[in-house]
Design a protein around this motif. Structure first.
Motif, mmCIF file in Angstrom:
data_model
loop_
_atom_site.group_PDB
_atom_site.id
_atom_site.type_symbol
_atom_site.label_atom_id
_atom_site.label_comp_id
_atom_site.label_asym_id
_atom_site.label_seq_id
_atom_site.Cartn_x
_atom_site.Cartn_y
_atom_site.Cartn_z
ATOM 1 N N TYR A 158 0.817 -1.212 0.000
ATOM 2 C CA TYR A 158 0.000 0.000 0.000
ATOM 3 C C TYR A 158 0.851 1.263 0.000
ATOM 4 O O TYR A 158 1.691 1.471 0.877
ATOM 5 C CB TYR A 158 -0.923 0.018 1.227
ATOM 6 N N THR A 159 0.627 2.110 -0.985
ATOM 7 C CA THR A 159 1.199 3.460 -1.050
ATOM 8 C C THR A 159 0.195 4.342 -1.794
ATOM 9 O O THR A 159 -0.826 3.868 -2.291
ATOM 10 C CB THR A 159 2.542 3.501 -1.816
ATOM 11 N N ASN A 160 0.520 5.617 -1.913
ATOM 12 C CA ASN A 160 -0.290 6.517 -2.739
ATOM 13 C C ASN A 160 0.094 6.449 -4.209
ATOM 14 O O ASN A 160 -0.618 6.957 -5.078
ATOM 15 C CB ASN A 160 -0.122 7.965 -2.270
ATOM 16 N N MET A 161 1.240 5.833 -4.501
ATOM 17 C CA MET A 161 1.863 5.972 -5.808
ATOM 18 C C MET A 161 0.976 5.502 -6.960
ATOM 19 O O MET A 161 0.866 6.178 -7.988
ATOM 20 C CB MET A 161 3.192 5.213 -5.812
ATOM 21 N N GLY A 162 0.350 4.336 -6.815
ATOM 22 C CA GLY A 162 -0.471 3.816 -7.893
ATOM 23 C C GLY A 162 -1.609 4.753 -8.260
ATOM 24 O O GLY A 162 -1.908 4.964 -9.449
ATOM 25 N N TYR A 163 -2.250 5.327 -7.247
ATOM 26 C CA TYR A 163 -3.372 6.229 -7.502
ATOM 27 C C TYR A 163 -2.880 7.585 -8.010
ATOM 28 O O TYR A 163 -3.583 8.246 -8.795
ATOM 29 C CB TYR A 163 -4.233 6.365 -6.240
ATOM 30 N N ASN A 164 -1.695 8.011 -7.580
ATOM 31 C CA ASN A 164 -1.100 9.216 -8.154
ATOM 32 C C ASN A 164 -0.878 9.040 -9.653
ATOM 33 O O ASN A 164 -1.245 9.900 -10.465
ATOM 34 C CB ASN A 164 0.230 9.538 -7.479
ATOM 35 N N VAL A 165 -0.270 7.905 -10.024
ATOM 36 C CA VAL A 165 -0.030 7.625 -11.442
ATOM 37 C C VAL A 165 -1.357 7.504 -12.186
ATOM 38 O O VAL A 165 -1.517 8.003 -13.300
ATOM 39 C CB VAL A 165 0.811 6.342 -11.618
ATOM 40 N N MET A 166 -2.338 6.850 -11.554
ATOM 41 C CA MET A 166 -3.638 6.666 -12.191
ATOM 42 C C MET A 166 -4.311 8.007 -12.479
ATOM 43 O O MET A 166 -5.031 8.146 -13.481
ATOM 44 C CB MET A 166 -4.536 5.807 -11.304
ATOM 45 N N GLY A 167 -4.096 8.991 -11.634
ATOM 46 C CA GLY A 167 -4.645 10.318 -11.895
ATOM 47 C C GLY A 167 -4.153 10.874 -13.222
ATOM 48 O O GLY A 167 -4.925 11.434 -14.020
ATOM 49 N N TYR A 168 -2.854 10.703 -13.480
ATOM 50 C CA TYR A 168 -2.292 11.155 -14.757
ATOM 51 C C TYR A 168 -2.786 10.295 -15.912
ATOM 52 O O TYR A 168 -3.028 10.793 -17.016
ATOM 53 C CB TYR A 168 -0.765 11.126 -14.689
ATOM 54 N N VAL A 169 -2.949 8.990 -15.684
ATOM 55 C CA VAL A 169 -3.451 8.090 -16.727
ATOM 56 C C VAL A 169 -4.859 8.500 -17.153
ATOM 57 O O VAL A 169 -5.174 8.562 -18.350
ATOM 58 C CB VAL A 169 -3.447 6.630 -16.232
ATOM 59 N N GLY A 228 -8.587 13.314 -21.436
ATOM 60 C CA GLY A 228 -8.413 14.752 -21.621
ATOM 61 C C GLY A 228 -8.989 15.573 -20.488
ATOM 62 O O GLY A 228 -9.017 16.802 -20.542
ATOM 63 N N LYS A 229 -9.443 14.893 -19.431
ATOM 64 C CA LYS A 229 -10.034 15.580 -18.283
ATOM 65 C C LYS A 229 -9.264 15.230 -17.019
ATOM 66 O O LYS A 229 -8.881 14.073 -16.833
ATOM 67 C CB LYS A 229 -11.497 15.172 -18.098
ATOM 68 N N PRO A 230 -9.042 16.196 -16.124
ATOM 69 C CA PRO A 230 -8.375 15.876 -14.851
ATOM 70 C C PRO A 230 -9.250 14.962 -14.002
ATOM 71 O O PRO A 230 -10.478 14.910 -14.156
ATOM 72 C CB PRO A 230 -8.175 17.240 -14.192
ATOM 73 N N TRP A 231 -8.607 14.241 -13.081
ATOM 74 C CA TRP A 231 -9.348 13.281 -12.264
ATOM 75 C C TRP A 231 -10.485 13.949 -11.494
ATOM 76 O O TRP A 231 -11.550 13.335 -11.297
ATOM 77 C CB TRP A 231 -8.409 12.542 -11.309
ATOM 78 N N GLN A 232 -10.272 15.216 -11.064
ATOM 79 C CA GLN A 232 -11.312 15.906 -10.294
ATOM 80 C C GLN A 232 -12.604 16.046 -11.113
ATOM 81 O O GLN A 232 -13.709 15.838 -10.593
ATOM 82 C CB GLN A 232 -10.820 17.294 -9.871
ATOM 83 N N THR A 233 -12.452 16.428 -12.391
ATOM 84 C CA THR A 233 -13.620 16.588 -13.259
ATOM 85 C C THR A 233 -14.306 15.253 -13.493
ATOM 86 O O THR A 233 -15.547 15.161 -13.491
ATOM 87 C CB THR A 233 -13.195 17.205 -14.600
ATOM 88 N N ALA A 250 -2.482 20.727 -3.420
ATOM 89 C CA ALA A 250 -2.021 19.445 -2.881
ATOM 90 C C ALA A 250 -3.168 18.440 -2.717
ATOM 91 O O ALA A 250 -3.016 17.432 -2.035
ATOM 92 C CB ALA A 250 -1.333 19.657 -1.539
ATOM 93 N N MET A 251 -4.287 18.694 -3.361
ATOM 94 C CA MET A 251 -5.412 17.749 -3.343
ATOM 95 C C MET A 251 -5.204 16.784 -4.508
ATOM 96 O O MET A 251 -5.582 17.060 -5.644
ATOM 97 C CB MET A 251 -6.734 18.502 -3.463
ATOM 98 N N HIS A 252 -4.583 15.658 -4.226
ATOM 99 C CA HIS A 252 -4.125 14.744 -5.268
ATOM 100 C C HIS A 252 -5.072 13.566 -5.435
ATOM 101 O O HIS A 252 -5.980 13.340 -4.617
ATOM 102 C CB HIS A 252 -2.713 14.255 -4.937
ATOM 103 N N ALA A 253 -4.849 12.778 -6.480
ATOM 104 C CA ALA A 253 -5.774 11.705 -6.841
ATOM 105 C C ALA A 253 -5.858 10.598 -5.794
ATOM 106 O O ALA A 253 -6.858 9.883 -5.719
ATOM 107 C CB ALA A 253 -5.376 11.110 -8.191
ATOM 108 N N ALA A 254 -4.819 10.424 -4.983
ATOM 109 C CA ALA A 254 -4.826 9.390 -3.945
ATOM 110 C C ALA A 254 -5.455 9.876 -2.651
ATOM 111 O O ALA A 254 -5.665 9.088 -1.726
ATOM 112 C CB ALA A 254 -3.400 8.908 -3.678
#
Length: 528
Positions: free
Chosen positions: A183-194, A200-205, A253-257
């Motif tokens: 378990y880390t934040n890394m996979g979900y951080n990368v998934m946000g960019y994926v 073409g839309k940020p994870w927040q949208t 600093a509100m990131h995908a993870a």
């Protein structure tokens, strides 16, 4: 006749367990249970004394049994917590990202088994990591093996950066974790960019469009600034007998993870959607297949967390055995906040418990309250007697953690002018915390890195030094101590610490290569 009767009850009453078919509670019994849960939560909140605010929700199928706010969301202004108060969710955000990916996949807009390289073709990783074989499902189930402390800290503590900058940071500081679930934040951080590369839309949208708007979760947001303009719980730490407001996390600093704020009222809807697999108010608002995908165990594990024995992970959801029942959940924690979001599919029950106070002193409070809620509603034996003991044990731990934080705060205030006095306080605080079982080698190491992130190198050095003395035969504390010494320019001592870490580690261990690199780097600086 009994099997047929049991089947009929299951069809008519969603609360029943399809496995055990327990008898349903009468309305009066349910009301009595909710009254007991409310009283237990109020007592835990009051006696812990270190919780600024707490908000609760308990649901059964499409019925909300309890919405309750305790304490204050803004102590300075005397504003109360309500069920509509927003709390930072931290890692509880992951279940939203997991479902977003499943929804896109269900429509054929995303292949969860496609490699990361299809979306991030410029990503380069050292062996054994390979973006052409690591899949999106691997990212979401924590089996991708990618770890970069620098990249995680950039997004969680500083600000979001463009993809290419994120990849550069990752490439400069990356290692492979052990195979399997890690378990880390890394996979979900990368998934946000994926997700952004794919749509073409940020994870927040995407989360807003795919989940929040369809479910009418109107107070849930990825913007701290927007949350603060309304009913929002500020983060607090408790020390020296008083609450102190902490710095609020920045929007950048509100990131995908870990990047959502939500209220107990909104999360009641979220949990109901999980229990009914996308159906809300009798209408199939979101496709059932996406929930099945997100809930399906994709990776097995065996790890205890408080009372919950985790055994599998889906897309943003843990599976755990608790009190002989399957409980799905994802918790979150950050300075000033703790979030408990869970549900029991077989019993059609869900619980949300959110607190606004430092994680170091009250991390178990929401989990204790949620655990009591489940056992009381399920009429488990000796609930009140067992949880009275649990509450007293928790209060002892809270007091020990408050004392720990008080001494660390005093040490921090003494640094750097009174190094000896600060060091004495740190050693005293951590020695007593270890004796009281409220900290550990790993937690002490994380504490040291928190001081690094806060720009307090002398505090970090003293914490790491204590850890090497408390755990002299464990490699990681010596490596961390070496990092702190190197940062302060004390290269000869850093070399000794790194050498000790190498000597204590096995060449087959994942960290061995990192320890060797650190030692070689400082030796190069020394001209060796």
């Amino acid at each position: 006749m009994r099997p047929a009767f049991c089947l009929l009850l299951i069809m008519l009453l969603p609360l029943l367990s399809a496995q055990g078919c327990p008898p349903p509670q009468s309305p009066d019994a349910t009301q009595e249970a909710i009254a007991d849960i409310t009283a237990f939560a109020e007592r835990a909140f009051a006696e812990a004394g270190a919780v600024a605010g707490m908000s609760l929700a308990v649901v059964q199928g499409d019925e909300v049994l309890l919405l309750h706010g305790l304490g204050q969301r803004n102590i300075e202004q005397g504003l109360p917590v309500t069920p509509q108060t927003g709390f930072y969710l931290a890692s509880s955000t992951k279940s939203f990202l997991g479902l977003t990916a499943a929804l896109l996949a269900e429509r054929g807009e995303l292949d969860l088994d496609a490699p990361v390289a299809d979306f991030l073709p410029t990503m380069e990783l050292p062996e054994p990591l390979d973006p052409t074989t690591i899949t999106l499902r691997d990212l979401l189930t924590h089996r991708h093996r990618i770890f970069s402390r620098a990249a995680q800290e950039q997004l969680a503590f500083r600000e979001a950066v463009p993809l290419e900058t994120f990849l550069e940071i990752t490439a400069q500081d990356v290692r492979a974790t052990p195979p399997g679930f890690f378990y880390t934040n890394m996979g979900y951080n990368v998934m946000g960019y994926v997700l952004e590369a794919a749509t073409g839309k940020p994870w927040q949208t995407l989360v807003q469009e795919e989940i929040l708007t369809p479910l009418a979760m109107t107070t849930t947001t990825s913007s701290i600034e927007a949350a603060q303009s309304g009913n929002f719980a500020l983060p607090y730490a408790f020390g020296n007998g008083a609450f102190a407001q902490l710095e609020t996390k920045a929007d950048a600093a509100m990131h995908a993870a870990g990047g959502l704020v939500a209220s107990a009222e909104d999360l009641a809807v979220w949990v109901q959607a999980q229990l009914q697999q996308g159906m809300v108010g009798g209408e199939q608002v979101l496709p059932r297949a996406a929930f099945v995908e997100a809930h399906t165990p994709h990776e097995t594990l065996d790890a205890g967390f408080y009372k919950f024995q985790r055994n599998a992970y889906g897309l943003g959801w843990y599976h755990a055995d608790f009190a002989g029942e399957n409980m799905m959940h994802h918790f979150g924690g950050f300075d000033g906040y703790q979030a408990h979001v869970s549900f029991m599919p077989e019993h059609n029950l869900g619980v949300v418990a959110l607190v606004s106070s430092t994680a170091h002193s009250v991390s178990a409070v929401p989990h204790l309250v949620a655990a009591y809620a489940y056992e009381r509603l399920l009429e488990k034996p000796d609930v009140d007697a067992r949880y009275e003991e649990d509450l007293q044990a928790l209060l002892g731990q809270v007091q020990a953690r408050v004392l720990l934080q008080d001494r660390l705060d005093k040490a921090s205030a003494a640094m750097p002018e009174k190094v000896d006095e600060a060091t004495r306080l740190i050693r005293l605080a951590l020695t007593e915390a270890l004796a009281a079982h409220v900290t550990s080698q790993g937690a002490i190491n994380n504490l040291g890195y928190s001081y690094v992130n806060d720009g307090a190198p002398n505090m970090a050095l003293a914490v790491f030094a204590f850890n090497t003395e408390a755990f002299p035969n464990v490699a990681n504390p010596h490596d961390s101590y070496g990092e702190a010494l190197e940062a302060l320019g004390r290269l000869e001592e850093a070399e000794q610490a790194y050498a000790r870490a190498v000597a204590l580690s096995d060449p087959s261990e994942q960290n061995y290569e990192t320890f060797q690199k650190n030692l070689a780097r400082v030796q190069q600086k020394l001209g060796q």
